[in-house]
Motif scaffolding. Structure first.
Motif, PDB file in Angstrom:
ATOM      1  N   SER A 116       0.827  -1.220   0.000  1.00  0.00           N
ATOM      2  CA  SER A 116       0.000   0.000   0.000  1.00  0.00           C
ATOM      3  C   SER A 116       0.854   1.260   0.000  1.00  0.00           C
ATOM      4  CB  SER A 116      -0.931   0.001   1.211  1.00  0.00           C
ATOM      5  OG  SER A 116      -0.193   0.167   2.408  1.00  0.00           O
ATOM      6  N   ARG A 117       2.029   1.174   0.557  1.00  0.00           N
ATOM      7  CA  ARG A 117       2.892   2.356   0.650  1.00  0.00           C
ATOM      8  C   ARG A 117       3.784   2.546  -0.575  1.00  0.00           C
ATOM      9  NH1 ARG A 117       4.520   5.903   5.166  1.00  0.00           N
ATOM     10  NH2 ARG A 117       6.471   6.769   4.468  1.00  0.00           N
ATOM     11  N   PHE A 118       4.344   1.460  -1.091  1.00  0.00           N
ATOM     12  CA  PHE A 118       5.338   1.554  -2.161  1.00  0.00           C
ATOM     13  C   PHE A 118       4.918   0.897  -3.468  1.00  0.00           C
ATOM     14  CE2 PHE A 118       7.680   1.256   1.907  1.00  0.00           C
ATOM     15  CZ  PHE A 118       8.187   2.539   1.948  1.00  0.00           C
ATOM     16  N   GLY A 119       3.744   0.314  -3.519  1.00  0.00           N
ATOM     17  CA  GLY A 119       3.332  -0.406  -4.720  1.00  0.00           C
ATOM     18  C   GLY A 119       3.760  -1.860  -4.641  1.00  0.00           C
ATOM     19  N   ASP A 120       3.508  -2.596  -5.685  1.00  0.00           N
ATOM     20  CA  ASP A 120       3.811  -4.030  -5.685  1.00  0.00           C
ATOM     21  C   ASP A 120       5.315  -4.259  -5.699  1.00  0.00           C
ATOM     22  OD1 ASP A 120       3.615  -6.741  -5.755  1.00  0.00           O
ATOM     23  OD2 ASP A 120       3.135  -6.854  -7.895  1.00  0.00           O
ATOM     24  N   LEU A 121       5.833  -4.822  -4.616  1.00  0.00           N
ATOM     25  CA  LEU A 121       7.262  -5.133  -4.511  1.00  0.00           C
ATOM     26  C   LEU A 121       7.525  -6.630  -4.602  1.00  0.00           C
ATOM     27  CD1 LEU A 121       8.138  -2.732  -1.568  1.00  0.00           C
ATOM     28  CD2 LEU A 121       8.555  -2.353  -4.002  1.00  0.00           C
ATOM     29  N   GLY A 122       6.483  -7.388  -4.893  1.00  0.00           N
ATOM     30  CA  GLY A 122       6.644  -8.833  -5.020  1.00  0.00           C
ATOM     31  C   GLY A 122       6.651  -9.567  -3.688  1.00  0.00           C
ATOM     32  N   PHE A 123       6.028  -8.990  -2.662  1.00  0.00           N
ATOM     33  CA  PHE A 123       6.001  -9.625  -1.349  1.00  0.00           C
ATOM     34  C   PHE A 123       4.918 -10.680  -1.212  1.00  0.00           C
ATOM     35  CE2 PHE A 123       8.018  -5.665   0.558  1.00  0.00           C
ATOM     36  CZ  PHE A 123       9.241  -6.286   0.713  1.00  0.00           C
ATOM     37  N   SER A 124       3.930 -10.643  -2.067  1.00  0.00           N
ATOM     38  CA  SER A 124       2.812 -11.572  -1.884  1.00  0.00           C
ATOM     39  C   SER A 124       3.279 -13.003  -2.106  1.00  0.00           C
ATOM     40  CB  SER A 124       1.669 -11.225  -2.834  1.00  0.00           C
ATOM     41  OG  SER A 124       2.088 -11.371  -4.167  1.00  0.00           O
ATOM     42  N   GLN A 125       2.850 -13.881  -1.227  1.00  0.00           N
ATOM     43  CA  GLN A 125       3.232 -15.290  -1.287  1.00  0.00           C
ATOM     44  C   GLN A 125       1.968 -16.134  -1.362  1.00  0.00           C
ATOM     45  OE1 GLN A 125       6.328 -16.437  -1.486  1.00  0.00           O
ATOM     46  NE2 GLN A 125       7.163 -14.378  -1.353  1.00  0.00           N
ATOM     47  N   PRO A 126       2.022 -17.240  -2.090  1.00  0.00           N
ATOM     48  CA  PRO A 126       0.849 -18.122  -2.142  1.00  0.00           C
ATOM     49  C   PRO A 126       0.648 -18.812  -0.788  1.00  0.00           C
ATOM     50  CG  PRO A 126       2.704 -19.103  -3.296  1.00  0.00           C
ATOM     51  CD  PRO A 126       3.122 -17.716  -2.906  1.00  0.00           C
ATOM     52  N   PRO A 127      -0.573 -19.267  -0.515  1.00  0.00           N
ATOM     53  CA  PRO A 127      -0.844 -19.944   0.768  1.00  0.00           C
ATOM     54  C   PRO A 127       0.031 -21.177   1.013  1.00  0.00           C
ATOM     55  CG  PRO A 127      -2.898 -19.407  -0.340  1.00  0.00           C
ATOM     56  CD  PRO A 127      -1.786 -19.082  -1.294  1.00  0.00           C
ATOM     57  N   ILE A 128       0.458 -21.838  -0.058  1.00  0.00           N
ATOM     58  CA  ILE A 128       1.303 -23.029   0.124  1.00  0.00           C
ATOM     59  C   ILE A 128       2.637 -22.642   0.760  1.00  0.00           C
ATOM     60  CG2 ILE A 128       2.352 -22.991  -2.168  1.00  0.00           C
ATOM     61  CD1 ILE A 128       1.218 -26.142  -0.348  1.00  0.00           C
ATOM     62  N   ASP A 129       3.114 -21.423   0.515  1.00  0.00           N
ATOM     63  CA  ASP A 129       4.355 -20.964   1.140  1.00  0.00           C
ATOM     64  C   ASP A 129       4.177 -20.844   2.649  1.00  0.00           C
ATOM     65  OD1 ASP A 129       7.109 -19.736   1.037  1.00  0.00           O
ATOM     66  OD2 ASP A 129       5.962 -18.065   1.912  1.00  0.00           O
ATOM     67  N   THR A 130       3.049 -20.303   3.062  1.00  0.00           N
ATOM     68  CA  THR A 130       2.768 -20.179   4.493  1.00  0.00           C
ATOM     69  C   THR A 130       2.668 -21.555   5.138  1.00  0.00           C
ATOM     70  OG1 THR A 130       1.605 -18.099   4.137  1.00  0.00           O
ATOM     71  CG2 THR A 130       1.117 -19.276   6.176  1.00  0.00           C
ATOM     72  N   LEU A 131       1.981 -22.464   4.496  1.00  0.00           N
ATOM     73  CA  LEU A 131       1.847 -23.815   5.023  1.00  0.00           C
ATOM     74  C   LEU A 131       3.211 -24.501   5.107  1.00  0.00           C
ATOM     75  CD1 LEU A 131      -0.027 -26.038   5.999  1.00  0.00           C
ATOM     76  CD2 LEU A 131      -0.276 -26.751   3.620  1.00  0.00           C
ATOM     77  N   THR A 132       4.027 -24.363   4.076  1.00  0.00           N
ATOM     78  CA  THR A 132       5.365 -24.950   4.084  1.00  0.00           C
ATOM     79  C   THR A 132       6.206 -24.365   5.207  1.00  0.00           C
ATOM     80  OG1 THR A 132       5.242 -25.259   1.696  1.00  0.00           O
ATOM     81  CG2 THR A 132       7.421 -25.362   2.677  1.00  0.00           C
ATOM     82  N   ASP A 133       6.125 -23.050   5.398  1.00  0.00           N
ATOM     83  CA  ASP A 133       6.882 -22.409   6.473  1.00  0.00           C
ATOM     84  C   ASP A 133       6.492 -22.971   7.835  1.00  0.00           C
ATOM     85  OD1 ASP A 133       8.115 -20.872   4.564  1.00  0.00           O
ATOM     86  OD2 ASP A 133       7.011 -19.036   5.020  1.00  0.00           O
ATOM     87  N   LEU A 134       5.195 -23.144   8.067  1.00  0.00           N
ATOM     88  CA  LEU A 134       4.733 -23.666   9.354  1.00  0.00           C
ATOM     89  C   LEU A 134       5.147 -25.122   9.558  1.00  0.00           C
ATOM     90  CD1 LEU A 134       1.193 -22.037   9.567  1.00  0.00           C
ATOM     91  CD2 LEU A 134       3.246 -21.408  10.847  1.00  0.00           C
ATOM     92  N   VAL A 135       5.085 -25.914   8.501  1.00  0.00           N
ATOM     93  CA  VAL A 135       5.520 -27.311   8.599  1.00  0.00           C
ATOM     94  C   VAL A 135       7.006 -27.378   8.923  1.00  0.00           C
ATOM     95  CG1 VAL A 135       5.904 -29.419   7.245  1.00  0.00           C
ATOM     96  CG2 VAL A 135       3.684 -28.276   7.173  1.00  0.00           C
ATOM     97  N   LEU A 136       7.803 -26.520   8.300  1.00  0.00           N
ATOM     98  CA  LEU A 136       9.240 -26.514   8.563  1.00  0.00           C
ATOM     99  C   LEU A 136       9.552 -25.996   9.966  1.00  0.00           C
ATOM    100  CD1 LEU A 136      10.526 -25.400   5.073  1.00  0.00           C
ATOM    101  CD2 LEU A 136      10.757 -27.656   6.127  1.00  0.00           C
ATOM    102  N   ASP A 137       8.777 -25.043  10.458  1.00  0.00           N
ATOM    103  CA  ASP A 137       8.931 -24.600  11.851  1.00  0.00           C
ATOM    104  C   ASP A 137       8.725 -25.780  12.802  1.00  0.00           C
ATOM    105  OD1 ASP A 137       9.331 -21.946  11.090  1.00  0.00           O
ATOM    106  OD2 ASP A 137       7.243 -21.368  11.430  1.00  0.00           O
TER     107      ASP A 137
END
Length: 156
Positions: A116-137
C-alpha cells in the motif's frame, strides 16, 4: 547463566544476521531453499529457547505420581495422551506453531503495508508458502526437542 544459553545467543545472532543479509541481498528470491532453511532453524531455535529458558520442564514420573496421590486422581487419566514425555514434546511443538503463525501474520501484514505504501514489490506469497513455512517450523522444533531430550537423558 543457564546451560545452553551461550549456544542460544550464537544461534540468535546467526538467524538475525542470516535474515538481514537474506533480505538485503534478496537471497529469499535467489535461492528457493533459503527461506526453508531459516524456517527450519527458526523452529529449532524457538524450541531450544522454550526448553532451555522456559518454564516447561519435563515432569518426572515420580512428580506426576505424587501429584496424582495428593489430588486423589489415582487410577484416573484425564489426558488423551498418557505419556508425559509425548505431552511435553507436543507442548513445545504447539508453542512453536503459535509463534510461527504469529510470524506469518507479521509477514502478511508487512506485505500489505509495503504494497500500500510503495506499490507491488513482489512480497505476496501463495498460501502453500505459508503452510510450508509452518511445517518446517514444526519439523525443526520436533527434531531439536527430541535431540535435546535424548541428550539430557544421556547426561543424567
Amino acid at each position: 547463566m543457564r546451560r545452553g544459553a551461550p549456544t542460544l545467543v550464537i544461534l540468535t545472532l546467526f538467524l538475525l544476521a542470516s535474515h538481514g543479509i537474506g533480505s538485503f541481498f534478496s537471497l529469499y528470491g535467489a535461492f528457493w531453499w533459503f527461506d526453508m532453511a531459516l524456517h527450519t532453524l527458526g523452529g529449532a531455535w524457538l524450541a531450544s529457547i522454550f526448553i532451555t529458558l522456559g518454564p516447561l520442564r519435563y515432569p518426572s514420573y515420580f512428580a506426576l505420581t505424587s501429584l496424582n496421590h495428593a489430588t486423589g486422581v489415582i487410577g484416573r487419566n484425564y489426558w488423551i495422551i498418557s505419556s508425559p514425555l509425548l505431552r511435553y514434546v507436543l507442548r513445545i511443538i504447539f508453542l512453536v506453531l503459535i509463534a510461527g503463525t504469529l510470524w506469518e501474520l507479521y509477514e502478511y501484514g508487512f506485505a500489505v503495508w509495503a504494497t500500500s505504501r510503495f506499490g507491488d514489490l513482489g512480497f505476496s506469497q501463495p498460501p502453500i508458502d505459508t503452510l510450508t513455512d509452518l511445517v518446517l517450523d514444526v519439523l525443526g522444533a520436533a527434531v531439536i526437542t527430541l535431540f535435546l531430550l535424548r541428550k539430557k537423558r544421556e547426561i543424567s
